[in-house]
Design an enzyme around this catalytic site. Structure first.
Site, PDB file in Angstrom:
ATOM      1  N   ARG A 238       1.066  -1.118   0.228  1.00  0.00           N
ATOM      2  CA  ARG A 238       0.025  -0.015   0.110  1.00  0.00           C
ATOM      3  C   ARG A 238       0.954   1.166  -0.016  1.00  0.00           C
ATOM      4  O   ARG A 238       1.720   1.249   0.723  1.00  0.00           O
ATOM      5  CB  ARG A 238      -0.686  -0.131   1.094  1.00  0.00           C
ATOM      6  CG  ARG A 238      -2.121  -0.969   1.235  1.00  0.00           C
ATOM      7  CD  ARG A 238      -3.130  -0.656   0.087  1.00  0.00           C
ATOM      8  NE  ARG A 238      -4.357  -1.425   0.146  1.00  0.00           N
ATOM      9  CZ  ARG A 238      -4.282  -2.638  -0.455  1.00  0.00           C
ATOM     10  NH1 ARG A 238      -3.415  -2.968  -1.273  1.00  0.00           N
ATOM     11  NH2 ARG A 238      -5.508  -3.328  -0.449  1.00  0.00           N
ATOM     12  N   GLU A 267      -4.212   7.361  -5.122  1.00  0.00           N
ATOM     13  CA  GLU A 267      -4.478   6.562  -6.382  1.00  0.00           C
ATOM     14  C   GLU A 267      -5.946   6.936  -6.825  1.00  0.00           C
ATOM     15  O   GLU A 267      -6.853   7.184  -6.207  1.00  0.00           O
ATOM     16  CB  GLU A 267      -4.660   5.112  -5.844  1.00  0.00           C
ATOM     17  CG  GLU A 267      -3.280   4.456  -5.399  1.00  0.00           C
ATOM     18  CD  GLU A 267      -3.321   3.007  -5.176  1.00  0.00           C
ATOM     19  OE1 GLU A 267      -4.207   2.345  -5.487  1.00  0.00           O
ATOM     20  OE2 GLU A 267      -2.313   2.450  -4.849  1.00  0.00           O
ATOM     21  N   HIS A 286      -1.673  -0.092  -9.807  1.00  0.00           N
ATOM     22  CA  HIS A 286      -2.159  -1.138  -8.569  1.00  0.00           C
ATOM     23  C   HIS A 286      -2.778  -2.166  -9.559  1.00  0.00           C
ATOM     24  O   HIS A 286      -3.997  -2.429  -9.134  1.00  0.00           O
ATOM     25  CB  HIS A 286      -3.048  -0.382  -7.767  1.00  0.00           C
ATOM     26  CG  HIS A 286      -3.445  -0.954  -6.548  1.00  0.00           C
ATOM     27  ND1 HIS A 286      -3.712  -0.344  -5.452  1.00  0.00           N
ATOM     28  CD2 HIS A 286      -3.423  -2.216  -6.174  1.00  0.00           C
ATOM     29  CE1 HIS A 286      -3.941  -1.055  -4.275  1.00  0.00           C
ATOM     30  NE2 HIS A 286      -3.707  -2.256  -4.992  1.00  0.00           N
TER      31      HIS A 286
HETATM   32  O1  LIG Z   1      -4.021  -4.538  -3.482  1.00  0.00           O
HETATM   33  C1  LIG Z   1      -4.885  -5.487  -3.577  1.00  0.00           C
HETATM   34  C2  LIG Z   1      -5.538  -6.221  -2.515  1.00  0.00           C
HETATM   35  O2  LIG Z   1      -5.370  -5.730  -1.548  1.00  0.00           O
HETATM   36  O3  LIG Z   1      -6.063  -7.361  -2.802  1.00  0.00           O
END
Ligand SMILES: O=CC(=O)O
Length: 320
Positions: A238, A267, A286
């Protein structure tokens, strides 16, 4: 009467049909547009279940507007978008989708590590922009991956899966985690290190820890100053775990060599973000778990968790 559920992003028909067998379903029909906050607040009021994405902020304000909500099923393994304490206090179950995305996210983590180390995106742009005029000895040279030291920060399922890939490249592997994992040390031959020691020794430092108030800006100015000038930071966990401003300065000052980032503090990443002006940063939107197979499995699992909770059974993956 069937339980009512709301799905916050368009999911594939097969999954929606499965939920519809047991529930009255409403869904935000857009794939590429986030549900506006006010619509989500309104839709959440009467439903028994919410199937949401990591883009939705399920906070105390939203939960306090709900009258019948029993479950928030997050289609992600990370759940920092949900106020877990507020949900727990209201007796609302929160579920996530671990396991099914482990190998896919490890694949992407290793891809990003390799792309950053060997300047793949920069090299591809170099060719496409017509800059390739000759071969020269030190042109677009990167860092070796084989034999390098990989430091994993946060040893969960994805960390273990990354180790298996790194072993194929004869990497030396060290890890840092809140609790030592003696079984993994024994089974995979990896060595535990304190965070500072890991940062000092790693050629590649890979952030894989969950994002909590304790891990907010875990990697900041002081931490970058410990790292080698030739080292690479990879973050597929993250954005908030890494202090982006400190990262920018560390890269500018050449305290570290490069960064590979799949996640950001904000984001989508704004196009005028200073990190995007640096050639030694590889940025992805991401996509850690973004294989067709895995995203379908995540949707199935999120649906299964939701269905179990609204039909008074215990879901497989309960966070609280
Ligand atoms: O970032 C993606 C997730 O947490 O599944």
């Amino acid at each position: 009467m069937k339980p009512k559920v709301y799905i916050t992003r368009k999911l594939n028909d097969r999954v929606v049909k499965k939920i519809e067998e047991a529930c009255e379903v409403k869904m935000w029909e857009e794939e590429e547009v986030e549900i506006p906050r006010e619509i989500l607040m309104k839709e959440a009021q009467e439903v028994d279940g919410l199937l949401c994405m990591l883009t939705e902020n399920i906070d105390d304000e939203l939960l306090s507007c709900t009258r019948n909500l029993k479950v928030v099923s997050n289609m992600a393994v990370g759940y920092n978008n949900i106020d877990i304490t507020a949900a727990k206090n209201r007796g609302i179950t929160v579920t996530n989708t671990p396991g099914v995305l482990t190998e896919t996210t490890a694949d992407l983590t290793f891809t990003l590590l390799m792309a950053t180390a060997r300047r793949i995106v920069e090299s591809s742009d170099y060719l496409r922009k017509g800059k390739w005029e000759t071969w020269s000895p030190m042109q677009l040279t990167g860092q070796d991956i084989h034999g390098a030291t990989l430091g994993i920060i946060g040893m969960g399922r994805i960390g273990e899966a990354v180790i298996k890939r790194a072993k194929g490249f004869d990497m030396n592997i060290i890890y840092h985690n809140r609790n030592r994992k003696y079984d993994i040390e024994e089974e995979l031959g990896v060595v535990y290190a304190g965070l500072d020691e890991l940062l000092r020794d790693s050629d590649f430092a890979c952030v894989l820890t969950p994002y909590t108030s304790e891990t907010h800006h875990l990697i900041s100015e002081r931490e970058f100053s410990l790292m080698k000038e030739t080292s690479v930071l990879i973050n597929t966990a993250r954005g908030g775990i890494v202090d982006e401003e400190a990262l920018y300065h560390a890269l500018k000052k050449k305290e570290i060599w490069a960064a590979g980032l799949d996640v950001f503090e904000q984001e989508p990443l704004p196009l005028d973000h200073p990190l995007l002006a640096l050639p030694n940063v590889v940025t992805l939107p991401h996509i850690g778990s973004a294989s067709i197979q895995t995203r379908l499995k995540m949707a199935d699992l999120a649906a299964e968790n939701l269905l179990r909770a609204v039909t008074k059974q215990t879901p497989e993956h309960v966070v609280v």
